[in-house]
Design an enzyme around this catalytic site. Structure first.
Site, PDB file in Angstrom:
ATOM      1  N   GLY A  10     -25.805  52.574 -41.825  1.00 37.28           N
ATOM      2  CA  GLY A  10     -24.886  51.458 -41.490  1.00 37.28           C
ATOM      3  C   GLY A  10     -23.953  51.145 -42.523  1.00 37.28           C
ATOM      4  CB  THR A 101     -25.697  36.543 -39.323  1.00 35.68           C
ATOM      5  OG1 THR A 101     -24.989  36.187 -38.735  1.00 35.68           O
ATOM      6  CG2 THR A 101     -27.187  36.233 -38.740  1.00 35.68           C
ATOM      7  CG  ASP A 102     -21.555  33.232 -39.124  1.00 40.71           C
ATOM      8  OD1 ASP A 102     -21.310  33.073 -37.906  1.00 40.71           O
ATOM      9  OD2 ASP A 102     -21.671  34.594 -39.320  1.00 40.71           O
ATOM     10  CE1 TYR A 125     -27.729  40.088 -35.612  1.00 39.93           C
ATOM     11  CE2 TYR A 125     -26.308  38.478 -35.750  1.00 39.93           C
ATOM     12  CZ  TYR A 125     -26.694  39.470 -36.453  1.00 39.93           C
ATOM     13  OH  TYR A 125     -26.442  40.090 -37.558  1.00 39.93           O
ATOM     14  CD1 TRP A 150     -17.033  36.792 -38.238  1.00 40.23           C
ATOM     15  CD2 TRP A 150     -15.082  36.640 -38.465  1.00 40.23           C
ATOM     16  NE1 TRP A 150     -16.888  35.629 -37.629  1.00 40.23           N
ATOM     17  CE2 TRP A 150     -15.314  35.763 -37.764  1.00 40.23           C
ATOM     18  CE3 TRP A 150     -13.608  36.918 -38.805  1.00 40.23           C
ATOM     19  CZ2 TRP A 150     -14.624  34.546 -37.159  1.00 40.23           C
ATOM     20  CZ3 TRP A 150     -12.745  35.883 -38.350  1.00 40.23           C
ATOM     21  CH2 TRP A 150     -13.066  34.755 -37.308  1.00 40.23           C
TER      22      TRP A 150
END
Length: 281
Positions: A10, A101-102, A125, A150
């Site tokens: 990734g 993550t946010d 998610y 992002w």
């Protein structure tokens, strides 16, 4: 220092491996072929055999819309897979970095999210990444939970590549203009993560490039810097129908980075400029 890095195919795992090598550390990179994180026995075997000092867990199920239809798979990877790693780290007394993550927040309001704010995810998610956070916190004392947003990097798909591809056969592109956040360049983030694992300053952190924008403003700047002539039209989230609900507010407070002696990441415009030079030659 030997560091096991998951998700090396990734965007982020790839850059973390490069950053470790630059500093003379040994990265042991694994992806699903070498270590399926949903297989607890395999996780135990691989991490034990690798004889590492730390683990940086970048692997995740990140297809946000597809997650709405694949709840169990998403949970197996993001929650159970993370718990499998955390349990081995606990047994071997290894510090662990978990990338989150946010999306663990509800995305409402305009105040930047603090690392210790209450978590209330608004899609599958986000829920599974939240469960991953809980698995790390439940099993370990020596952990870094680093929330990002992002994301873009050289190795993989991202918003910048999508925009540039669309511009090749579209004169006009519509992009949402009511979601605010900060892009995160994996090259810059990788440097911060390696800075972190050189310390014992454990805890929850937020890490994105500096500055705020909407996706519309991000797209406009991509085309401006790339010298691409395309019309970008702002639309609302309601007009741009997606299966998974997206947060309107992805602002994240990063003061803790400085408070703990870490450097903030450069501005997102600067990161974009450096990134475009690499991917466009």
């Amino acid at each position: 220092m030997r560091v096991l890095v998951t998700g090396v195919k990734g965007q982020l795992g790839y850059d973390v491996m490069n950053e470790l090598a630059k500093r003379g550390y040994e990265g042991v990179g694994v992806d699903v072929d070498e270590m399926d994180i949903t297989d607890a026995r395999k996780v135990d075997e691989v991490i034990t055999k690798a004889q590492v000092d730390k683990v940086v867990h970048c692997a995740a199920y990140t297809a946000v819309d597809a997650a709405e239809d694949n709840v169990e798979l998403c949970r197996r990877v993001n929650a159970e897979g993370t718990e499998n790693i955390a349990k081995v780290c606990k047994r071997l007394d290894l510090p662990m970095v978990y990338l989150s993550t946010d999306y663990v927040f509800d995305g409402e309001g305009e105040r930047p999210w603090e690392p210790d704010d209450e978590r209330d995810p608004l899609n599958v998610y986000g829920q599974t990444k939240y469960e991953g956070e809980l698995a790390v916190e439940r099993n370990l004392d020596k952990y870094f939970i680093v929330r990002i947003a992002w994301v873009f990097g050289v190795n993989g798909k991202n918003f910048i590549k999508t925009m540039l591809n669309l511009a090749q056969n579209h004169d006009t592109i519509t992009v949402v203009d009511d979601q605010v956040g900060s892009p995160t360049y994996t090259y810059d983030l990788a440097r911060l993560l390696v800075d972190m694992i050189e310390t014992e300053k454990y805890g929850r952190y937020h890490a994105t490039n500096e500055g705020l924008c909407t996706w519309y403003e991000f797209a406009k700047e991509i085309f401006r810097q790339a010298g691409v002539d395309v019309k970008v039209v702002p639309v609302t989230s309601e007009q741009f129908q997606a299966k998974a609900k997206r947060p309107h507010n992805s602002r994240m407070n990063k003061d803790k980075l400085e408070a703990m002696g870490f450097q903030r990441l450069p501005s997102w415009q600067d990161a974009l400029s450096r990134y475009l030079k690499i991917i466009r030659g």
